[in-house]
Design a protein around this motif. Sequence first.
Motif, PDB file in Angstrom:
ATOM      1  N   ASP A   1      40.896  37.081  38.375  1.00 55.40           N
ATOM      2  CA  ASP A   1      40.750  36.971  39.833  1.00 55.40           C
ATOM      3  C   ASP A   1      42.105  37.166  40.506  1.00 55.40           C
ATOM      4  O   ASP A   1      42.224  37.871  41.506  1.00 55.40           O
ATOM      5  CB  ASP A   1      40.181  35.598  40.216  1.00 55.40           C
ATOM      6  N   GLU A   2      43.120  36.536  39.897  1.00 56.62           N
ATOM      7  CA  GLU A   2      44.450  36.590  40.520  1.00 56.62           C
ATOM      8  C   GLU A   2      44.996  38.028  40.525  1.00 56.62           C
ATOM      9  O   GLU A   2      45.466  38.523  41.556  1.00 56.62           O
ATOM     10  CB  GLU A   2      45.413  35.647  39.788  1.00 56.62           C
ATOM     11  N   LEU A   3      44.903  38.691  39.376  1.00 57.01           N
ATOM     12  CA  LEU A   3      45.442  40.062  39.329  1.00 57.01           C
ATOM     13  C   LEU A   3      44.580  41.019  40.164  1.00 57.01           C
ATOM     14  O   LEU A   3      45.110  41.892  40.866  1.00 57.01           O
ATOM     15  CB  LEU A   3      45.553  40.549  37.872  1.00 57.01           C
ATOM     16  N   ALA A   4      43.269  40.836  40.117  1.00 58.26           N
ATOM     17  CA  ALA A   4      42.388  41.699  40.936  1.00 58.26           C
ATOM     18  C   ALA A   4      42.694  41.506  42.421  1.00 58.26           C
ATOM     19  O   ALA A   4      42.713  42.479  43.185  1.00 58.26           O
ATOM     20  CB  ALA A   4      40.928  41.395  40.635  1.00 58.26           C
ATOM     21  N   ASP A   5      42.960  40.266  42.820  1.00 57.61           N
ATOM     22  CA  ASP A   5      43.297  40.019  44.230  1.00 57.61           C
ATOM     23  C   ASP A   5      44.576  40.751  44.618  1.00 57.61           C
ATOM     24  O   ASP A   5      44.683  41.326  45.708  1.00 57.61           O
ATOM     25  CB  ASP A   5      43.478  38.509  44.484  1.00 57.61           C
ATOM     26  N   LYS A   6      45.558  40.724  43.716  1.00 55.20           N
ATOM     27  CA  LYS A   6      46.824  41.413  44.012  1.00 55.20           C
ATOM     28  C   LYS A   6      46.591  42.924  44.119  1.00 55.20           C
ATOM     29  O   LYS A   6      47.117  43.587  45.023  1.00 55.20           O
ATOM     30  CB  LYS A   6      47.849  41.128  42.905  1.00 55.20           C
ATOM     31  N   LEU A   7      45.807  43.458  43.182  1.00 50.76           N
ATOM     32  CA  LEU A   7      45.581  44.913  43.167  1.00 50.76           C
ATOM     33  C   LEU A   7      44.789  45.362  44.396  1.00 50.76           C
ATOM     34  O   LEU A   7      45.104  46.404  44.997  1.00 50.76           O
ATOM     35  CB  LEU A   7      44.836  45.317  41.885  1.00 50.76           C
ATOM     36  N   THR A   8      43.796  44.587  44.761  1.00 53.69           N
ATOM     37  CA  THR A   8      42.982  45.013  45.913  1.00 53.69           C
ATOM     38  C   THR A   8      43.742  44.791  47.223  1.00 53.69           C
ATOM     39  O   THR A   8      43.602  45.576  48.159  1.00 53.69           O
ATOM     40  CB  THR A   8      41.613  44.293  45.947  1.00 53.69           C
ATOM     41  N   ALA A   9      44.580  43.734  47.258  1.00 54.57           N
ATOM     42  CA  ALA A   9      45.353  43.478  48.488  1.00 54.57           C
ATOM     43  C   ALA A   9      46.336  44.618  48.747  1.00 54.57           C
ATOM     44  O   ALA A   9      46.679  44.897  49.897  1.00 54.57           O
ATOM     45  CB  ALA A   9      46.106  42.151  48.377  1.00 54.57           C
ATOM     46  N   GLN A  10      46.767  45.288  47.693  1.00 57.51           N
ATOM     47  CA  GLN A  10      47.777  46.332  47.879  1.00 57.51           C
ATOM     48  C   GLN A  10      47.246  47.719  47.532  1.00 57.51           C
ATOM     49  O   GLN A  10      47.976  48.565  47.007  1.00 57.51           O
ATOM     50  CB  GLN A  10      49.012  46.007  47.036  1.00 57.51           C
ATOM     51  N   SER A  11      45.967  47.915  47.785  1.00 56.76           N
ATOM     52  CA  SER A  11      45.400  49.258  47.555  1.00 56.76           C
ATOM     53  C   SER A  11      44.171  49.443  48.442  1.00 56.76           C
ATOM     54  O   SER A  11      43.787  48.538  49.180  1.00 56.76           O
ATOM     55  CB  SER A  11      45.001  49.417  46.081  1.00 56.76           C
ATOM     56  N   PHE A  12      43.547  50.591  48.294  1.00 60.91           N
ATOM     57  CA  PHE A  12      42.316  50.926  49.026  1.00 60.91           C
ATOM     58  C   PHE A  12      41.113  50.145  48.495  1.00 60.91           C
ATOM     59  O   PHE A  12      40.040  50.164  49.090  1.00 60.91           O
ATOM     60  CB  PHE A  12      42.025  52.429  48.824  1.00 60.91           C
ATOM     61  N   ALA A  13      41.281  49.515  47.315  1.00 64.92           N
ATOM     62  CA  ALA A  13      40.113  49.073  46.538  1.00 64.92           C
ATOM     63  C   ALA A  13      39.586  47.706  46.962  1.00 64.92           C
ATOM     64  O   ALA A  13      40.309  46.885  47.535  1.00 64.92           O
ATOM     65  CB  ALA A  13      40.469  49.055  45.054  1.00 64.92           C
ATOM     66  N   ASP A  14      38.318  47.477  46.639  1.00 70.37           N
ATOM     67  CA  ASP A  14      37.695  46.163  46.866  1.00 70.37           C
ATOM     68  C   ASP A  14      37.415  45.446  45.558  1.00 70.37           C
ATOM     69  O   ASP A  14      37.343  44.222  45.521  1.00 70.37           O
ATOM     70  CB  ASP A  14      36.340  46.327  47.592  1.00 70.37           C
ATOM     71  N   VAL A  15      37.185  46.226  44.487  1.00 71.73           N
ATOM     72  CA  VAL A  15      36.791  45.624  43.210  1.00 71.73           C
ATOM     73  C   VAL A  15      37.562  46.262  42.060  1.00 71.73           C
ATOM     74  O   VAL A  15      38.083  47.383  42.178  1.00 71.73           O
ATOM     75  CB  VAL A  15      35.265  45.781  42.956  1.00 71.73           C
TER      76      VAL A  15
END
Length: 389
Positions: free
Chosen positions: A70-84
Motif C-alpha cells: 500500500d505504501e509503495l503503491a501510494d507513492k507511485l500513484t501520487a507521483q504518476s498518472f496511475a491509480d492502481v
Amino acid sequence: MGVYNRAPLAFERGEGARLFTADGTAYLDCVAGIATTALGHCNPVLVNALKAQADKLWHVSNIYRIPGQDELADKLTAQSFADVVFFTNSGTEAVECALKTARKHHSHNGNPEKIDIIGFDGSFHGRTYAAVNAAGNPAYVEGFGPKLPGYIQLKFGDMEALKAAMGPTTAAIIIEPVQGEGGARAASDEMLRQMRALCDEHGALLIFDEVQSGMGRTGKLWAHEWSGVTPDIMAIAKALGGGFPIGACLATAKAADGMTVGAHGSTFGGNPLAMAVGIAAFDEIAKPETLANVIDVAGYLGQQLQGLKDRFPDVIVDVRGKGMLIGVKLIPNNRDFMALAREHNLLVAGGGDNCVRLLPPLNLTLDEAREAIEKFEQTCETARAKAAA
Ligand code: PLP
C-alpha cells in the motif's frame, strides 16, 4: 544454461559506483546492473531497509494484505498518472501484466476483438512469450514455436505506418520512451504525442515500457514526463528496487477495469522484503537533488562524449540518449570496445546498433564522471591504436 555471453570477470563486492574483484582490483561501474543499482552498490539506506525487514518478515503471500505494498503503491500513484499498481519480480512480468491488462480492458468492455498490440523495431520488453512477441526481435522469437497472434511490429518512427496499422482490432501501442537495449534511442515528443492521439481516436491504450528509462534515469522520475504525454499503463522495474528484484505495472483505474479478482497474481510479487527496499529506493530516487544530479552529471558526460566524438571520428559515430541513459555508437565492434574499456577498469554496457551504453548510478559524482570520461578517452585511444596496428 548457456544463454549468457559473459565477460571473463567476477566481482566480490561493490560500493557506490565501484565494483571490486576478489584480488581488490577496482572498476568504475557505468553499467549499474544495467540501470538497476541506481543508487550505487550497497547503498547504506537500502542495506538498512533490507536488514530491518529481514528481521521482521520475509514472505506471507498475496492472500493477505502486505502493508508495504500500500505504501509503495501510494507513492507511485501520487507521483504518476496511475491509480492502481500490480507488483511483480521483474521487468518482463511487469510488461506481461501491462499487455494482459490492455486486452482484458477491451474484453471487459465488450470489445474482445481488440487484441492487437503494436510494437516497434529495436524495442526490448523482456523475455516472456508476450514480451518477445511485442518487441518482435527475430533473434528472441525464432525457434520458440509459432509467433503469438495479435502482435504487430512497425518501424520505429514511421508514423504513417502507425496510422495505417491502427484500427478497430488495435488493443494497445507499446513503446519505450527511450529505447534501452536498442541503443539509447529516444522517441521524439512529437511521436509520443501522435501515439497518444491515435490511441484516443481508436479507443486503444498507450503502454509505456519504462523498465529502463524510468525511476529517474533521464533526470525526471519518468522519461515520458519530458514529453508531457501520459500513458494508460506503464511497466517499471530495474531501479525500482535499487538491485533487489522488483517490478510493477501501473495503470489508470479505467485501463485496469478488467483486472478483477482472480484475473492475475503472483507468489512473490510485492513481498515484504521487496517492498521495504522499494520504498527506501523510491524515496531516495524521487528526491529533487537526485534528479538534479542526473541532469548535471549527465549534461557533463554528454558534453564530454561529444568532445570525444569530435576527437575520435574513427571510433565514435554518434552520442545519444537521454539523461543517464547514454548511447555511444561506435565504429569498432561494441563488444571489443567493452573489453578494451575493462582493460582501463571501466565498465560499460552493450546495446543495439553497435552502441555501448553508459548507465551509471544516478548519484554518480562529478569527480567520478570525470574519471569515467578519462577512462573512456583512454579506451578510444587504445581502440584507435588497435585499428591502426
Ligand atoms: N523492458 C525494458 C525496456 C528493459 O530494458 C528490460 C530489461 O532490460 C525489460 C523490459 C525486461 O526486464 P527484466 O530483465 O527485469 O525481465
